[in-house]
Design a protein around this motif. Structure first.
Motif, PDB file in Angstrom:
ATOM      1  N   MET A   1      40.665   3.630   9.153  1.00  0.00           N
ATOM      2  CA  MET A   1      38.756   3.493   9.905  1.00  0.00           C
ATOM      3  C   MET A   1      37.875   5.687   9.919  1.00  0.00           C
ATOM      4  O   MET A   1      37.555   5.499   8.740  1.00  0.00           O
ATOM      5  CB  MET A   1      39.012   2.942  10.441  1.00  0.00           C
ATOM      6  CG  MET A   1      38.229   1.509  11.101  1.00  0.00           C
ATOM      7  SD  MET A   1      38.372   0.638  12.420  1.00  0.00           S
ATOM      8  CE  MET A   1      36.344   1.149  12.376  1.00  0.00           C
ATOM      9  N   MET A   2      38.959   5.991   9.991  1.00  0.00           N
ATOM     10  CA  MET A   2      39.066   7.298  10.146  1.00  0.00           C
ATOM     11  C   MET A   2      38.521   7.805   8.592  1.00  0.00           C
ATOM     12  O   MET A   2      38.629   8.364   8.658  1.00  0.00           O
ATOM     13  CB  MET A   2      39.585   8.110  11.334  1.00  0.00           C
ATOM     14  CG  MET A   2      39.172   7.942  12.891  1.00  0.00           C
ATOM     15  SD  MET A   2      41.322   8.939  13.931  1.00  0.00           S
ATOM     16  CE  MET A   2      40.348  10.196  13.505  1.00  0.00           C
TER      17      MET A   2
ATOM     18  N   HIS B   1      36.374  10.259   4.330  1.00  0.00           N
ATOM     19  CA  HIS B   1      35.992   9.858   2.971  1.00  0.00           C
ATOM     20  C   HIS B   1      34.991   9.266   2.596  1.00  0.00           C
ATOM     21  O   HIS B   1      33.887  10.588   1.675  1.00  0.00           O
ATOM     22  CB  HIS B   1      37.033   9.228   2.524  1.00  0.00           C
ATOM     23  CG  HIS B   1      37.022   8.487   0.816  1.00  0.00           C
ATOM     24  ND1 HIS B   1      37.222   9.678   0.063  1.00  0.00           N
ATOM     25  CD2 HIS B   1      36.234   7.665   0.014  1.00  0.00           C
ATOM     26  CE1 HIS B   1      36.990   9.396  -1.352  1.00  0.00           C
ATOM     27  NE2 HIS B   1      36.410   8.340  -1.266  1.00  0.00           N
ATOM     28  N   ALA B   2      34.433   9.275   3.394  1.00  0.00           N
ATOM     29  CA  ALA B   2      32.690   9.142   2.940  1.00  0.00           C
ATOM     30  C   ALA B   2      31.688  10.101   3.997  1.00  0.00           C
ATOM     31  O   ALA B   2      30.941  10.436   2.746  1.00  0.00           O
ATOM     32  CB  ALA B   2      31.705   7.337   3.966  1.00  0.00           C
ATOM     33  N   ARG B   3      32.075  11.047   3.912  1.00  0.00           N
ATOM     34  CA  ARG B   3      30.899  11.973   4.639  1.00  0.00           C
ATOM     35  C   ARG B   3      31.683  13.094   3.549  1.00  0.00           C
ATOM     36  O   ARG B   3      30.638  13.412   3.328  1.00  0.00           O
ATOM     37  CB  ARG B   3      31.335  12.721   5.963  1.00  0.00           C
ATOM     38  CG  ARG B   3      31.183  14.368   6.468  1.00  0.00           C
ATOM     39  CD  ARG B   3      32.107  13.782   8.149  1.00  0.00           C
ATOM     40  NE  ARG B   3      33.073  13.621   8.116  1.00  0.00           N
ATOM     41  CZ  ARG B   3      34.125  15.221   7.545  1.00  0.00           C
ATOM     42  NH1 ARG B   3      33.688  15.916   7.263  1.00  0.00           N
ATOM     43  NH2 ARG B   3      35.275  14.759   7.811  1.00  0.00           N
TER      44      ARG B   3
ATOM     45  N   SER C   1      29.574  11.788   0.643  1.00  0.00           N
ATOM     46  CA  SER C   1      27.816  12.819   0.933  1.00  0.00           C
ATOM     47  C   SER C   1      27.823  14.120   1.175  1.00  0.00           C
ATOM     48  O   SER C   1      26.535  14.456   0.394  1.00  0.00           O
ATOM     49  CB  SER C   1      27.343  12.215   2.596  1.00  0.00           C
ATOM     50  OG  SER C   1      28.340  12.703   3.626  1.00  0.00           O
ATOM     51  N   GLU C   2      28.684  14.519   1.261  1.00  0.00           N
ATOM     52  CA  GLU C   2      28.154  16.421   1.163  1.00  0.00           C
ATOM     53  C   GLU C   2      28.373  16.334   0.221  1.00  0.00           C
ATOM     54  O   GLU C   2      27.447  17.844  -0.478  1.00  0.00           O
ATOM     55  CB  GLU C   2      30.050  16.663   2.091  1.00  0.00           C
ATOM     56  CG  GLU C   2      28.914  16.231   3.769  1.00  0.00           C
ATOM     57  CD  GLU C   2      30.573  17.071   4.053  1.00  0.00           C
ATOM     58  OE1 GLU C   2      31.833  17.858   3.845  1.00  0.00           O
ATOM     59  OE2 GLU C   2      30.289  17.395   5.945  1.00  0.00           O
ATOM     60  N   LEU C   3      29.039  16.043  -0.918  1.00  0.00           N
ATOM     61  CA  LEU C   3      28.772  16.507  -2.443  1.00  0.00           C
ATOM     62  C   LEU C   3      27.627  16.227  -2.785  1.00  0.00           C
ATOM     63  O   LEU C   3      27.193  17.145  -4.063  1.00  0.00           O
ATOM     64  CB  LEU C   3      30.127  15.907  -2.960  1.00  0.00           C
ATOM     65  CG  LEU C   3      31.491  16.125  -2.664  1.00  0.00           C
ATOM     66  CD1 LEU C   3      32.547  15.756  -3.220  1.00  0.00           C
ATOM     67  CD2 LEU C   3      31.546  17.343  -3.372  1.00  0.00           C
TER      68      LEU C   3
END
Length: 662
Positions: free
Chosen positions: A649-650, A655-657, A660-662
């Protein structure tokens, strides 16, 4: 002046016990709640709580793969051979193990748990095997114990007068840790304190046990122990199977008396089993030897001709194999009677592998005329009976033969495993009624003649379940053929006995639902459908090549296009799948399918062990000693699964974070 250090120590320990209930770092006070992880017997969950006011009168320990650890421990008042500064000692007279509650600070190391006291399991050689945190009336079980691997406390060989020694730990009023001294006298009959040590600094003398000091110049004066943990350096890998997974405290004298009586009965049962109680009588007549002399056995083992004979028999070259066995007799040049007997048993194995069972039995019979207790001959006879199929009588059962082998040689290699296999085969045909009150093993008489199958009134026996459409399998006693019949097609009527056999005779009247039932409606059974070995006609001790050859032959024989049936062919495929997979074969041989069908919590393998080898099982008054271990393993698996899920989960979150930053 001479002081007795052990007497002084007892006084100090008594004072410390009186203060225990007032100091948080000492024992839990009377009436307090103390966690108890006894494990085994009643309720789930590794941790249990109970009100404790005093030390138990004894313990039942179980679940360790080290046999000596398991058993009944009783509180004893005087233990002169105790290697520890013991507050309480529990003694297992059957294995000579001790469960000791000790003041570890008097022994020069920090105990498990870092308290001043420690629970210790000490083996028969006076070596500490496991340690448990002290300051509790009741030690836990399983992984609450730790391997300690400390060296033996027994005095070394050659320990004698004049040896220079170093004191291990301080004893107030007597010596400091590291004080030097020498042994000035010994008292071999005084186990409580057999050595007299004189200190160099003041010439005072003390009576002491050997664990109080080490010899100067010993390469391992500290006993190989880490001063902070009391655990030996360079120890072997710890095996959790060795831990005491069941530890039950006994608080009442009545219960201790009951357990002592149960233990006495258990040990009596062990002795009876070792003496052959309940097994067939030993064979009479002839020589009483059960194995060839070592010299003859060694010659036979190295005889190249006989090695070639065995290989020829395995590869199906019967004539060549028999000839090589005879040639080996001439080459052996040893005790001719034993050599000939060994050759006969070897030839019997050849005939068996070629499914010439009558010839195999003749060779074994000839061998037993000379040596009726020859263990290998009895084993080969059991293999013949396993390969041949359902026995004609109790005396021809491989179970009975293997029981005789057990009586002859209890240590015969693999006899327990073969007994399990034989019982498993017998039980697969006895899973209950086949319907209409007909039971496996019942003797029956066929009522109406069915051409090409049986004659009118022909005798038969119900040997196993059949197929869904024809649930009963009968074995015709005259032709030895196996045939599936439908239980809903006949009436069952009790009739007269058929010659005094052990089974109840039943008269079975075949009545077809269709009045003009044709013989084609019956299905001839090629082999016992519950016996994968007989389906493939493969030896009980087959090799990989033999299994492949047997499966190819069975596939041709049972294929629907070659006169077989779809059901028989599917049975052959399943048999090959099971017997070619080592894990599945092992489960089948151990009767796991039988255990499940009988809805018994005890496996067939364990049942056979308890029946024939109670000395392997141990004293189990509180049920499964591994219950706590199973719970611990399940808890660890759940914890590890949750940990991996959190990591996943982490990772997904990170990976999702990043995306989103990109």
């Amino acid at each position: 002046m001479t002081f007795t250090c052990e007497s002084t120590l007892l006084y100090l320990l008594a004072v410390s016990l009186c203060l225990a209930s007032f100091e948080a770092s000492q024992l839990v006070g009377p009436g307090a709640m103390s966690p108890y992880t006894g494990g085994g017997g009643g309720g789930r969950g590794a941790q249990r709580f109970g009100m404790v006011r005093e030390f138990p009168l004894g313990f039942v320990v179980g679940g360790s793969s080290i046999r000596g650890v398991n058993g009944l421990y009783s509180l004893i008042d005087n233990d002169p051979g105790n290697p520890h500064a013991a507050i309480h000692t529990y003694w297992n007279p059957s294995t000579k193990y001790r469960l000791v509650y000790a003041h570890a600070k008097d022994e020069g190391y920090h105990p498990v748990g870092g308290k001043e006291t420690e629970w210790v399991l000490v083996d028969e050689s006076l070596r500490d095997r496991f340690g448990h945190q002290g300051d509790t009336y009741l030690p836990g079980s399983g992984d609450r114990w730790q391997h300690v691997h400390r060296p033996s406390h027994a005095p070394p060989i050659g320990f004698s007068v004049g040896d220079r020694v170093k004191m291990r730990a301080q004893l107030d009023g007597h010596w400091e840790k590291g004080d030097m001294g020498k042994i000035v006298s010994t008292r071999p009959t005084q186990l409580e304190a057999p050595f007299t040590v004189e200190l160099e600094k003041n010439q005072r003398q003390f009576y002491c046990q050997a664990w109080r000091f080490t010899t100067v110049g010993d390469e391992n004066e500290s006993g190989g122990q880490d001063e902070n943990s009391g655990v030996a350096d360079g120890t072997p890998e710890n095996d959790e199977d060795e831990l005491p997974w069941q530890l039950m405290a006994i608080m009442g004298e009545d219960r201790m008396s009951e357990l002592r009586e149960q233990l006495r009965q258990h040990e009596f049962t062990q002795q009876k089993a070792k003496g052959g109680d309940g097994l067939p009588a030993l064979p009479l007549g002839g020589s009483q030897e059960w194995a060839p002399p070592a010299r003859v056995a060694e010659i036979a083992e190295k005889l190249l001709t006989w090695q070639a004979a065995r290989q020829a028999c395995i590869e199906g070259r019967l004539s060549e194999g028999l000839k090589l066995w005879e040639e080996g007799v001439k080459e052996a040049g040893a005790d001719i009677s034993w050599v000939q007997v060994q050759a006969r048993v070897g030839k019997a194995a050849c005939y068996r592998r070629s499914r010439q069972f009558a010839e195999a039995k003749k060779e074994i019979s000839s061998a037993m005329e000379v040596y009726p207790r020859y263990a290998s001959a009895w084993f080969e006879l059991a293999l013949v009976q396993l390969d041949e199929g359902p026995p004609h009588s109790h005396l021809e059962s491989p179970v009975t033969t293997l029981e005789t082998l057990l009586r002859v040689d209890r240590d015969f290699p693999g006899v327990q495993d073969w007994l399990t296999r034989a019982h498993g085969r017998a039980r697969r045909g006895k899973r209950g009624s086949t319907g209409n009150g007909v039971l496996i093993g019942d003797r029956v008489r066929m009522r109406d003649r069915v051409p090409d199958f049986w004659a009118q009134h022909e005798e038969a026996e119900i040997v196993s379940l059949g197929t869904p459409s024809a649930p009963s399998t009968v074995r015709l006693l005259h032709s030895k053929r196996l045939i599936h019949v439908r239980y809903h097609d006949f009436d069952v009527d009790q009739a007269a006995q058929l010659g005094g056999g052990p089974n109840q005779e039943l008269s079975v009247r075949i009545q077809s639902i269709a009045v003009d039932r044709s013989a084609a409606e019956y299905q001839m059974v090629d082999e016992d459908p519950t016996n994968y070995y007989s389906i493939l006609r493969v030896p009980a001790d087959f090799t990989g090549d033999e299994l492949k050859r047997a499966y190819r032959e069975a596939s041709r024989r049972l294929h629907p296009d070659k006169g077989g049936s779809a059901g028989a062919f599917e049975n052959a495929v399943q048999a090959s799948e099971i017997l070619s997979d080592p894990i599945k074969k092992k489960a089948y041989d151990e009767g796991e399918d039988v255990s499940k069908l009988e809805s018994d919590s005890m496996s067939l393998k364990k049942e056979i062990e308890r029946r024939y080898f109670p000395d392997n099982v141990g004293f189990l008054p509180f049920g499964d000693p591994l219950e706590n271990k199973k719970e611990t393993m399940e808890r660890r698996e759940r914890t590890e699964k949750l940990r991996l899920e959190r990591i996943e989960m982490m990772a997904k979150s990170n990976h999702a974070r990043k995306r989103s930053e990109l």
